[in-house]
Scaffold this motif. Sequence first.
Motif, mmCIF file in Angstrom:
data_model
loop_
_atom_site.group_PDB
_atom_site.id
_atom_site.type_symbol
_atom_site.label_atom_id
_atom_site.label_comp_id
_atom_site.label_asym_id
_atom_site.label_seq_id
_atom_site.Cartn_x
_atom_site.Cartn_y
_atom_site.Cartn_z
ATOM 1 N N LYS A 14 0.853 -1.190 0.000
ATOM 2 C CA LYS A 14 0.000 0.000 0.000
ATOM 3 C C LYS A 14 0.895 1.247 0.000
ATOM 4 C CE LYS A 14 -2.063 1.122 3.849
ATOM 5 N NZ LYS A 14 -3.013 0.971 4.959
ATOM 6 N N PHE A 15 1.929 1.246 0.836
ATOM 7 C CA PHE A 15 2.836 2.390 0.911
ATOM 8 C C PHE A 15 3.697 2.502 -0.355
ATOM 9 C CE2 PHE A 15 1.646 1.898 5.313
ATOM 10 C CZ PHE A 15 1.452 3.217 5.711
ATOM 11 N N ILE A 16 4.090 1.384 -0.910
ATOM 12 C CA ILE A 16 4.833 1.414 -2.179
ATOM 13 C C ILE A 16 3.942 2.028 -3.267
ATOM 14 C CG2 ILE A 16 5.856 -0.033 -3.988
ATOM 15 C CD1 ILE A 16 6.753 -1.946 -1.676
ATOM 16 N N GLY A 17 2.677 1.681 -3.262
ATOM 17 C CA GLY A 17 1.723 2.267 -4.204
ATOM 18 C C GLY A 17 1.621 3.779 -4.024
ATOM 19 N N PHE A 18 1.601 4.232 -2.780
ATOM 20 C CA PHE A 18 1.564 5.678 -2.526
ATOM 21 C C PHE A 18 2.764 6.361 -3.172
ATOM 22 C CE2 PHE A 18 -0.743 5.148 1.829
ATOM 23 C CZ PHE A 18 -1.919 4.809 1.181
ATOM 24 N N LEU A 19 3.941 5.762 -3.026
ATOM 25 C CA LEU A 19 5.150 6.343 -3.614
ATOM 26 C C LEU A 19 5.045 6.384 -5.137
ATOM 27 C CD1 LEU A 19 7.919 4.687 -1.408
ATOM 28 C CD2 LEU A 19 7.252 7.094 -1.418
ATOM 29 N N LYS A 20 4.577 5.296 -5.728
ATOM 30 C CA LYS A 20 4.442 5.243 -7.188
ATOM 31 C C LYS A 20 3.451 6.278 -7.706
ATOM 32 C CE LYS A 20 5.781 0.454 -7.919
ATOM 33 N NZ LYS A 20 5.403 -0.872 -8.390
ATOM 34 N N GLU A 21 2.369 6.500 -6.947
ATOM 35 C CA GLU A 21 1.317 7.440 -7.350
ATOM 36 C C GLU A 21 1.668 8.889 -7.009
ATOM 37 O OE1 GLU A 21 -2.037 6.054 -5.117
ATOM 38 O OE2 GLU A 21 -1.907 4.054 -6.002
ATOM 39 N N GLY A 22 2.726 9.087 -6.229
ATOM 40 C CA GLY A 22 3.066 10.440 -5.790
ATOM 41 C C GLY A 22 2.146 10.938 -4.690
ATOM 42 N N LYS A 23 1.516 10.019 -3.966
ATOM 43 C CA LYS A 23 0.588 10.381 -2.897
ATOM 44 C C LYS A 23 1.371 10.652 -1.620
ATOM 45 C CE LYS A 23 -3.459 8.608 -0.453
ATOM 46 N NZ LYS A 23 -4.413 7.500 -0.367
ATOM 47 N N ASN A 24 1.136 11.808 -1.023
ATOM 48 C CA ASN A 24 1.821 12.160 0.211
ATOM 49 C C ASN A 24 1.236 11.397 1.395
ATOM 50 O OD1 ASN A 24 3.516 14.059 -1.043
ATOM 51 N ND2 ASN A 24 1.945 15.629 -0.875
ATOM 52 N N LEU A 74 -1.547 11.521 18.554
ATOM 53 C CA LEU A 74 -2.943 11.947 18.625
ATOM 54 C C LEU A 74 -3.455 12.521 17.306
ATOM 55 C CD1 LEU A 74 -2.928 13.573 22.177
ATOM 56 C CD2 LEU A 74 -3.738 11.295 21.523
ATOM 57 N N CYS A 75 -2.606 12.573 16.319
ATOM 58 C CA CYS A 75 -2.980 13.134 15.028
ATOM 59 C C CYS A 75 -4.088 12.297 14.375
ATOM 60 C CB CYS A 75 -1.760 13.189 14.114
ATOM 61 S SG CYS A 75 -2.121 13.946 12.521
ATOM 62 N N GLU A 76 -5.082 12.980 13.844
ATOM 63 C CA GLU A 76 -6.194 12.309 13.178
ATOM 64 C C GLU A 76 -6.288 12.689 11.700
ATOM 65 O OE1 GLU A 76 -9.889 11.946 15.764
ATOM 66 O OE2 GLU A 76 -8.866 13.640 16.700
ATOM 67 N N ASP A 77 -5.215 13.244 11.155
ATOM 68 C CA ASP A 77 -5.222 13.688 9.764
ATOM 69 C C ASP A 77 -5.310 12.508 8.805
ATOM 70 O OD1 ASP A 77 -4.932 16.224 10.763
ATOM 71 O OD2 ASP A 77 -2.846 16.461 10.134
ATOM 72 N N GLU A 78 -5.912 12.780 7.648
ATOM 73 C CA GLU A 78 -5.940 11.799 6.570
ATOM 74 C C GLU A 78 -4.505 11.526 6.123
ATOM 75 O OE1 GLU A 78 -8.800 10.333 4.813
ATOM 76 O OE2 GLU A 78 -9.752 10.979 6.672
ATOM 77 N N ASN A 79 -4.220 10.300 5.796
ATOM 78 C CA ASN A 79 -2.910 9.872 5.291
ATOM 79 C C ASN A 79 -1.788 10.023 6.306
ATOM 80 O OD1 ASN A 79 -4.033 9.113 2.812
ATOM 81 N ND2 ASN A 79 -3.993 11.248 2.165
ATOM 82 N N PHE A 80 -2.120 10.087 7.577
ATOM 83 C CA PHE A 80 -1.133 10.068 8.654
ATOM 84 C C PHE A 80 -1.237 8.695 9.309
ATOM 85 C CE2 PHE A 80 0.678 10.712 12.803
ATOM 86 C CZ PHE A 80 1.725 11.593 12.572
ATOM 87 N N TYR A 81 -0.258 7.863 9.043
ATOM 88 C CA TYR A 81 -0.296 6.475 9.489
ATOM 89 C C TYR A 81 0.524 6.303 10.760
ATOM 90 C CZ TYR A 81 -2.507 5.439 5.113
ATOM 91 O OH TYR A 81 -3.400 5.403 4.059
ATOM 92 N N THR A 100 -3.812 6.492 20.821
ATOM 93 C CA THR A 100 -4.030 7.216 19.574
ATOM 94 C C THR A 100 -5.513 7.452 19.349
ATOM 95 O OG1 THR A 100 -3.681 7.228 17.204
ATOM 96 C CG2 THR A 100 -4.010 5.073 18.202
ATOM 97 N N LYS A 101 -5.806 8.532 18.664
ATOM 98 C CA LYS A 101 -7.186 8.825 18.278
ATOM 99 C C LYS A 101 -7.400 8.546 16.793
ATOM 100 C CE LYS A 101 -8.022 12.377 21.717
ATOM 101 N NZ LYS A 101 -8.428 13.760 21.949
ATOM 102 N N GLN A 102 -6.350 8.074 16.119
ATOM 103 C CA GLN A 102 -6.417 7.872 14.677
ATOM 104 C C GLN A 102 -7.401 6.754 14.326
ATOM 105 O OE1 GLN A 102 -6.604 9.029 11.892
ATOM 106 N NE2 GLN A 102 -4.491 9.503 11.304
ATOM 107 N N LYS A 103 -8.057 6.902 13.197
ATOM 108 C CA LYS A 103 -8.996 5.875 12.724
ATOM 109 C C LYS A 103 -8.231 4.589 12.418
ATOM 110 C CE LYS A 103 -11.638 9.424 10.353
ATOM 111 N NZ LYS A 103 -10.730 10.404 9.773
ATOM 112 N N GLU A 104 -8.899 3.476 12.600
ATOM 113 C CA GLU A 104 -8.313 2.155 12.342
ATOM 114 C C GLU A 104 -7.710 2.065 10.942
ATOM 115 O OE1 GLU A 104 -7.532 -1.904 13.471
ATOM 116 O OE2 GLU A 104 -8.560 -0.428 14.701
ATOM 117 N N LYS A 105 -8.340 2.717 9.993
ATOM 118 C CA LYS A 105 -7.876 2.715 8.605
ATOM 119 C C LYS A 105 -6.427 3.203 8.497
ATOM 120 C CE LYS A 105 -8.979 5.326 4.395
ATOM 121 N NZ LYS A 105 -9.953 6.224 3.771
ATOM 122 N N PHE A 106 -6.009 4.076 9.403
ATOM 123 C CA PHE A 106 -4.676 4.668 9.349
ATOM 124 C C PHE A 106 -3.720 4.076 10.390
ATOM 125 C CE2 PHE A 106 -7.544 7.881 7.574
ATOM 126 C CZ PHE A 106 -7.012 7.964 6.308
#
Length: 161
Positions: A14-24, A74-81, A100-106
């Motif tokens: 998933k993280f390798i895909g982010f790098l390939k896509e240029g996703k921060n 405690l960060c809850e930002d999108e794309n913060f894993y 952590t307060k982060q969503k399970e997805k992250f």
Amino acid sequence: MEEIKKDYKEELYKFIGFLKEGKNFAFVRISDAEGCVLTNANVEFDNLDVGHNWDWNHDERHLKSRELLINASLCEDENFYIGLPTHGGNAFFDRMKKYTKQKEKFLTYAVLFMDANFRYFITDMYAEFQKKEIVGVFYEKANMENTGLNLIKTFGVAHSA
């Protein structure tokens, strides 16, 4: 508390895909020492393989580092894993997952780039890093010259940072 139910290899890709896509994205790893810092416990490591002793105490510099780590956890930002210790059912994992307060997805694994995934990290993820311009934060005595990375800016940090 339930263990994270994700596949190690799929998570890495998933993280390798982010790098390939240029996703921060951002990734913070909370494992043993970081967990002790978050809970304000004393930590001592003797004769680390980097050739020095390190300890966590409550001086001003360490307290500022602790504050920054708390903010990250405690960060809850999108794309913060947030990588947590891997084993559900133990007290340390449970404590860190509650912290952590982060969503399970992250939420992911602290050892995502190590252990069984290390060979894929080296062959696939590192290859993607080599295609990028990188601003890196490294141990101040690290020799980064022969890494194959396009380092456009580096920041050296002391061993106790």
